[in-house]
Design a protein around this motif. Structure first.
Motif, mmCIF file in Angstrom:
data_model
loop_
_atom_site.group_PDB
_atom_site.id
_atom_site.type_symbol
_atom_site.label_atom_id
_atom_site.label_comp_id
_atom_site.label_asym_id
_atom_site.label_seq_id
_atom_site.Cartn_x
_atom_site.Cartn_y
_atom_site.Cartn_z
ATOM 1 N N LEU A 263 0.843 -1.186 0.000
ATOM 2 C CA LEU A 263 0.000 0.000 0.000
ATOM 3 C C LEU A 263 0.877 1.235 0.000
ATOM 4 O O LEU A 263 1.839 1.330 0.746
ATOM 5 C CB LEU A 263 -0.868 -0.040 1.254
ATOM 6 N N PRO B 47 1.976 4.701 1.137
ATOM 7 C CA PRO B 47 1.737 5.368 2.430
ATOM 8 C C PRO B 47 0.710 6.493 2.340
ATOM 9 O O PRO B 47 -0.123 6.663 3.215
ATOM 10 C CB PRO B 47 3.105 5.926 2.799
ATOM 11 N N ALA B 48 0.771 7.246 1.234
ATOM 12 C CA ALA B 48 -0.161 8.364 1.099
ATOM 13 C C ALA B 48 -1.592 7.856 1.065
ATOM 14 O O ALA B 48 -2.497 8.431 1.670
ATOM 15 C CB ALA B 48 0.143 9.146 -0.171
ATOM 16 N N ALA C 38 -2.617 4.979 2.326
ATOM 17 C CA ALA C 38 -2.935 4.464 3.657
ATOM 18 C C ALA C 38 -3.367 5.603 4.558
ATOM 19 O O ALA C 38 -4.319 5.489 5.321
ATOM 20 C CB ALA C 38 -1.713 3.763 4.240
ATOM 21 N N LEU C 39 -2.673 6.714 4.426
ATOM 22 C CA LEU C 39 -2.993 7.885 5.241
ATOM 23 C C LEU C 39 -4.406 8.362 4.934
ATOM 24 O O LEU C 39 -5.212 8.615 5.829
ATOM 25 C CB LEU C 39 -1.982 8.996 4.953
ATOM 26 N N ARG D 94 -6.788 6.662 3.681
ATOM 27 C CA ARG D 94 -7.781 5.691 4.131
ATOM 28 C C ARG D 94 -7.984 5.741 5.631
ATOM 29 O O ARG D 94 -9.078 5.517 6.135
ATOM 30 C CB ARG D 94 -7.303 4.276 3.802
ATOM 31 N N ALA D 95 -6.888 5.965 6.332
ATOM 32 C CA ALA D 95 -6.949 5.828 7.784
ATOM 33 C C ALA D 95 -7.304 7.126 8.474
ATOM 34 O O ALA D 95 -7.160 7.243 9.665
ATOM 35 C CB ALA D 95 -5.618 5.316 8.312
ATOM 36 N N ARG D 96 -7.729 8.110 7.722
ATOM 37 C CA ARG D 96 -8.143 9.362 8.362
ATOM 38 C C ARG D 96 -9.060 9.043 9.523
ATOM 39 O O ARG D 96 -10.115 8.445 9.364
ATOM 40 C CB ARG D 96 -8.877 10.254 7.358
ATOM 41 N N GLU D 97 -8.605 9.478 10.648
ATOM 42 C CA GLU D 97 -9.243 9.057 11.883
ATOM 43 C C GLU D 97 -10.698 9.521 11.964
ATOM 44 O O GLU D 97 -11.038 10.591 11.485
ATOM 45 C CB GLU D 97 -8.468 9.696 13.021
#
Lengths: 308, 335
Positions: free
Chosen positions: A18, A20-21, A23-24, A26-29
């Motif tokens: 994946l 990293p950008a 993943a970031l 997607r994983a926005r809290e």
């Protein structure tokens, strides 16, 4: 789904990693969590219906001048306590011949204000006090929680009546009295929840990453605590509406001729032998609204409990 | 890492002036060393102070007394390194894999949180998280955006390990890190830990109550009893030639794989004494078959007994010829 992908992996070799950008992104809290809450809320018919009912009541209150068919404070000597559909009075008239439908619509304004505002104020004050007490522990906790115990010594209705009695009647004093009444239970719930969350290992784990207390508070404690406090608070709205209605009923809240459900109930009390259906209408309005808030808070609790 | 005279007593009763009347003596003046590159196993029964020791090393609780030195620098105090700096070098994996992950955070954020807190930018921190997820055997494409409740216990513990490694520590404290897992998953995680140790050149402090796990992973073993260290030494020495009666009893309590070596009598009976009011002298003497008067009069120290193997220390009067214990004997070969 996981199984399908791993089956594919077995045939086609390793899955590309994946970016990293991505993943970031997607994983926005937070986003994912509320999306899930919404998804489980969508299937809960009762909660949806109740939310729509509440929305309608709120809209009616906001657009009361547009919806009301008559002037809510204009009476008529002849047309008093008439039943449904008398002339063009949809829900009949009250003891001074005022249009019931228009009064109920306008009454929703004050009733909702006195139901929602004190809870919001109490949530802001009590929530911060409770979270502070639970997070800081020690002396701060003792001071805050013991002062709350003093307030707790009075039954909530009695406390509201006492404060209103001292301050005098009027909307502002009702709001103030109810806010003070709701602070202790909210503080207690927030404190309990915060103490529970704080004792979990992930807070310690966050501390071992060298994060500041502020960051741990916001990222790890608050978002695990707020949901539960919010659900509890929603259940207080119905109580607040009833208490406010009760204060008006006792003559300690809103003053006539303003339309407010509790006050209307009080005034129509004497007419119960003449026209009981009309006299019951404000009570029905209070019942539907507070019931809806209760059911909404139940639905929210279930939807937000997805982690279990 | 060197630990000297570390002590933590939890007050449970205070008088009106705030003076402590009684306290749980969770960890009482323990001293030990963690050598760079090794795995130090800490073993002992429930309530002996293993986890308190871990939390003291991490400064999650403040010690009442004692000095912890990491890499020549004192931790805490006026002249020591700050706790924040310590966390760059020392990290911990917690026992409860579920409670140690924030349920409202995707696991990749939980891993990236450490680097973010230490000032790394979001993209770089997320890159670290993605790489670590791969290394602990979780495909980032599938798992990066998952929440803890969507993972199994073993997967969660992998995430916890990744999280601990995100700050590139040199020492990792594993507090019962595999105790809550199935045996098969436990083996996977232990192998993962061994691989990661080689790859990142790590030092482990491995806390467990499971003697088999300790034997498998440790280079040296430290046995604790009621807040004291009773025996410390290389894993082969401890398991082959246990010296302290408590260690002997522990090892005898291990289920044997050989049915002919069936344990007929319980090697140790009773509960450990109350740590609020531990017996004076040797703390094990209430359950020790060899207890004598001297055990009540004087607390044995690790340095009294003569060492058999390299660095094999025992806190027992029987190991010290000068102690006056009736069963005291000179030590074996090396002395």
């Amino acid at each position: 789904m996981a199984d399908q992908v791993s089956a594919r992996e077995a045939i086609e070799g390793p899955i590309p990693t994946l970016d990293p950008a991505e993943a970031l992104a997607r994983a926005r809290e937070g986003k994912g969590y509320w999306k899930r809450v919404w998804e489980s809320l969508k299937d809960d018919k009762v909660t949806i219906v109740v939310a729509i009912v509440l929305l309608l009541i709120f809209l009616a209150a906001i657009f009361a001048p547009l919806i009301a068919t008559h002037d809510p404070s204009k009476g008529s000597i002849i047309g008093r306590l008439k039943g449904f559909g008398y002339k063009d009075h949809l829900l009949g008239t009250d003891e001074t011949g005022r249009d019931m439908f228009s009064r109920l619509v306008f009454g929703a304004r004050l009733s909702l204000i006195s139901g929602v505002l004190p809870v919001i104020f109490a949530l802001l004050i009590g929530g911060s006090l409770g979270i502070a007490a639970g997070y800081l522990r020690g002396r701060v906790n003792t001071v805050i929680m013991r002062s709350m115990d003093v307030l707790y010594a009075f039954p909530s209705i009695l406390l509201a009546i006492a404060i209103c009695g001292i301050l005098g009647s009027g909307l502002e004093n009702t709001l103030l009295a109810l806010t003070i009444t709701f602070i202790p239970p909210i503080v207690r719930v927030s404190e309990t929840v915060t103490v529970q969350v704080r004792s979990l290992d992930f807070v310690d784990a966050a501390r071992t990453s060298g994060a500041s207390s502020a960051s741990i508070m916001c990222r790890h404690v608050l978002n695990n605590v707020l949901g539960q406090i919010l659900v509890y608070t929603t259940s207080l709205v119905s109580l607040s509406i009833i208490l406010a209605a009760g204060l008006s009923f006792l003559g300690l809240g809103v003053t006539p001729p303003d339309a407010e459900w509790g006050l209307m109930l009080n005034n129509l009390r004497q007419a119960i032998w003449v026209n009981p259906t009309i006299a019951a209408l404000p009570g029905v309005a209070i019942f539907i609204t507070s019931m809806s808030f209760n059911l909404l808070s139940d639905g929210l609790r279930q939807a937000m409990d997805i982690r279990l | 890492m060197t630990v000297a005279d570390l002590r933590k007593h939890f007050p449970i009763k205070r008088n009106l002036l705030g003076r402590t009347l009684s306290a749980v003596q969770a960890v009482d003046d323990i001293s030990f060393q963690v050598i760079k590159g090794e795995t130090l196993g800490i073993v002992g029964e429930s309530g002996c102070g293993k986890s308190t020791t871990a939390r003291l090393l991490m400064r999650l609780i403040e010690p009442d007394a004692g000095v912890v030195t990491f890499d020549g620098n004192t931790v805490g105090g006026a002249h020591g390194v700050g706790v924040r700096d310590l966390y760059r070098d020392v990290q911990m994996v917690f026992q409860d894999s579920y409670a140690s992950l924030n349920p409202r955070m995707p696991i990749s954020m939980s891993i990236a949180y450490g680097p973010l807190s230490q000032g790394m930018n979001r993209k770089a921190a997320m890159a670290v998280a993605v790489k670590l997820l791969e290394q602990v055997g979780l495909n980032p494409v599938l798992y990066a955006n998952r929440y803890p409740h969507e993972l199994s216990g073993g997967q969660k513990q992998r995430v916890n390990i990744a999280r601990a490694l995100a700050l590139r520590p040199r020492l990792v404290i594993l507090d019962e890190a595999v105790s809550a897992l199935d045996k098969s998953i436990e083996a996977q995680i232990l192998n993962l830990l061994i691989d990661l140790k080689q790859e990142y050149d790590l030092t482990y402090v491995f806390i467990s109550h499971d003697l088999n796990v300790i034997r498998f992973i440790s280079d040296r073993v430290m046995v604790m009893y009621l807040g004291h260290i009773v025996e410390v030494g290389r894993v082969e020495d401890i398991y082959a030639r246990p010296e302290h009666p408590y260690t002997k009893a522990l090892l005898a309590a291990m289920p044997s794989m050989d049915p002919r070596k069936r344990t007929e009598t319980a090697p140790i009976t009773g509960d450990p004494p109350n740590p609020i009011d531990p017996p004076p002298g040797c703390r094990f003497r209430t359950r020790c078959p060899h207890a004598a008067q001297i055990c009540e009069d004087r607390t044995p120290s690790l340095n009294d007994g003569a060492a058999t193997g390299e660095g094999h220390l025992v806190a027992c009067h029987m190991r010290d010829r000068r102690s006056g214990h009736p069963e005291a004997r000179s030590s074996g070969a090396s002395q």
